[in-house]
Design an enzyme around this catalytic site. Sequence first.
Site, short mmCIF file in Angstrom:
data_model
loop_
_atom_site.label_atom_id
_atom_site.label_comp_id
_atom_site.label_asym_id
_atom_site.label_seq_id
_atom_site.Cartn_x
_atom_site.Cartn_y
_atom_site.Cartn_z
N ASN A 93 0.91 -1.10 -0.09
CA ASN A 93 0.00 -0.04 0.07
C ASN A 93 0.94 1.27 -0.07
O ASN A 93 1.57 1.50 0.92
CB ASN A 93 -0.89 -0.02 1.45
CG ASN A 93 -1.61 1.18 1.68
OD1 ASN A 93 -1.89 1.97 0.45
ND2 ASN A 93 -2.15 1.42 2.73
N TRP A 94 0.95 1.87 -1.12
CA TRP A 94 1.85 3.05 -1.37
C TRP A 94 0.99 4.35 -0.62
O TRP A 94 1.77 5.53 -0.88
CB TRP A 94 2.28 3.30 -2.90
CG TRP A 94 3.20 1.88 -3.38
CD1 TRP A 94 3.99 1.04 -2.32
CD2 TRP A 94 3.90 1.76 -4.44
NE1 TRP A 94 4.64 0.42 -2.95
CE2 TRP A 94 4.60 0.59 -4.21
CE3 TRP A 94 3.40 2.38 -5.80
CZ2 TRP A 94 5.23 0.32 -5.24
CZ3 TRP A 94 4.09 1.70 -6.79
CH2 TRP A 94 4.72 0.52 -6.69
N LYS A 95 0.00 4.30 -0.33
CA LYS A 95 -0.62 5.45 0.22
C LYS A 95 -0.48 6.70 -0.63
O LYS A 95 -0.56 6.72 -1.76
CB LYS A 95 0.06 5.55 1.55
CG LYS A 95 -0.02 4.31 2.53
CD LYS A 95 0.13 4.84 4.14
CE LYS A 95 0.19 3.46 4.63
NZ LYS A 95 0.20 3.50 6.21
N HIS A 110 -9.57 0.93 5.32
CA HIS A 110 -8.16 1.32 5.96
C HIS A 110 -8.08 2.25 7.26
O HIS A 110 -8.93 3.17 7.21
CB HIS A 110 -7.14 1.78 4.97
CG HIS A 110 -5.84 1.65 5.32
ND1 HIS A 110 -5.27 2.61 6.21
CD2 HIS A 110 -4.63 0.92 5.05
CE1 HIS A 110 -4.01 2.28 6.50
NE2 HIS A 110 -3.88 1.24 5.68
N GLU A 140 -6.58 4.62 8.07
CA GLU A 140 -6.35 6.06 7.78
C GLU A 140 -7.58 6.72 7.34
O GLU A 140 -7.86 7.77 7.50
CB GLU A 140 -5.12 6.16 6.94
CG GLU A 140 -3.68 6.04 7.79
CD GLU A 140 -2.76 5.46 6.90
OE1 GLU A 140 -2.80 5.54 5.67
OE2 GLU A 140 -1.92 4.81 7.28
N GLU A 193 -5.29 -5.43 10.97
CA GLU A 193 -4.31 -4.05 11.16
C GLU A 193 -4.54 -3.47 12.38
O GLU A 193 -5.35 -2.70 12.44
CB GLU A 193 -4.34 -3.17 9.93
CG GLU A 193 -4.24 -3.85 8.42
CD GLU A 193 -3.57 -2.89 7.49
OE1 GLU A 193 -2.44 -3.13 7.18
OE2 GLU A 193 -4.19 -1.83 7.09
N GLY A 214 2.59 1.92 10.85
CA GLY A 214 3.52 2.96 10.59
C GLY A 214 4.16 3.57 11.81
O GLY A 214 4.74 4.44 12.05
N SER A 216 3.40 -2.55 10.44
CA SER A 216 5.08 -2.57 10.76
C SER A 216 5.79 -3.78 10.39
O SER A 216 6.57 -4.24 10.82
CB SER A 216 5.33 -2.24 11.99
OG SER A 216 4.93 -0.86 12.31
N GLY A 261 2.70 -1.09 4.25
CA GLY A 261 2.92 0.44 3.80
C GLY A 261 4.49 0.84 3.75
O GLY A 261 4.93 0.42 2.81
N GLY A 262 4.94 1.23 5.08
CA GLY A 262 6.27 2.00 4.74
C GLY A 262 7.39 0.97 3.95
O GLY A 262 8.18 1.35 3.18
C1 PEP Z 1 -0.76 -0.13 6.08
O1 PEP Z 1 -0.80 0.91 5.46
O2 PEP Z 1 -1.65 -0.85 5.94
C2 PEP Z 1 0.18 -0.45 6.80
C3 PEP Z 1 0.24 -1.64 7.59
O3 PEP Z 1 1.47 0.35 7.05
P1 PEP Z 1 2.90 0.04 7.70
O4 PEP Z 1 3.46 -1.47 7.18
O5 PEP Z 1 3.69 1.45 7.43
O6 PEP Z 1 2.78 -0.21 9.30
#
Ligand code: PEP
Length: 252
Positions: free
Chosen positions: A8-10, A97, A99, A170, A176, A215, A236-237
Amino acid sequence: MKKLMAANWKMHKTTEEAFDTAEELVALCGAALPEDREVLVIPPFTALRRTGQALAGNPRFLLGGQNFYPEEQGAFTGEISPAMLLDVGCAFVLAGHSERRHVLGETDEMVGRKVAFGLERGLSVILCVGERIDERRAGQVEQVLRTQLDKGLAGVDRGVDPERLVVAYEPVWAIGTGEVAGPQEIVQAHAFVRQELVRAFGEAGREMRIQYGGSVKPDNAAEIIHLDNVDGVLVGGASLRADSFSRIVLAD
Ligand code: PEP
């Protein structure tokens, strides 16, 4: 069941940055991708078409959207429809999600409308669920997950193809933050999600994939991916760089 390894590149990457990362990702893991894995890349809307060009010709590399509005078309400024996502080659879309729930104020009801509408219109959907840290500390994890699943799945046809409905667990406190949920916390939450899917869909609920997100990094992916009821990861990251995400995709 193929494990679904999703990036997920957000709100990151211009079109060319997205193309380059996706192209590098295919080069790094294309030939080595185990038979039982699929890779899903979820760039921002503006980079969907270009990212799809980099993934083209690799059937186990899929494209996904981050969001959509649950109407066919109309006066919904700033929104995008399932038909538009399908038009640029998306197979999947995220719904709920954290966010979107916690930064953009999306309700359980809206998430539920999205899950049902996205599936009806031909997309596969990843329903994201997870508790906040205060809810975990108050012992409310299962209560939160049950509510999010009940409302998120309320309008879904009980005969839905189980391959097309994915739940991502999640925990909000792990997204994050660098703070990954422990194996026991993941196993317990995934077992609960599985139980709820079976309650809602019968035996088909056993064939629906449950991803973990929060994470995930190259050095913890192998442990997570082998836990019970973990059928993939949503990252994500650590998905923003092809070298890092390819190590997660290939983790064993
Ligand atoms: C996400 O955006 O769904 C996520 C899990 O982010 P991260 O891996 O950065 O925690």
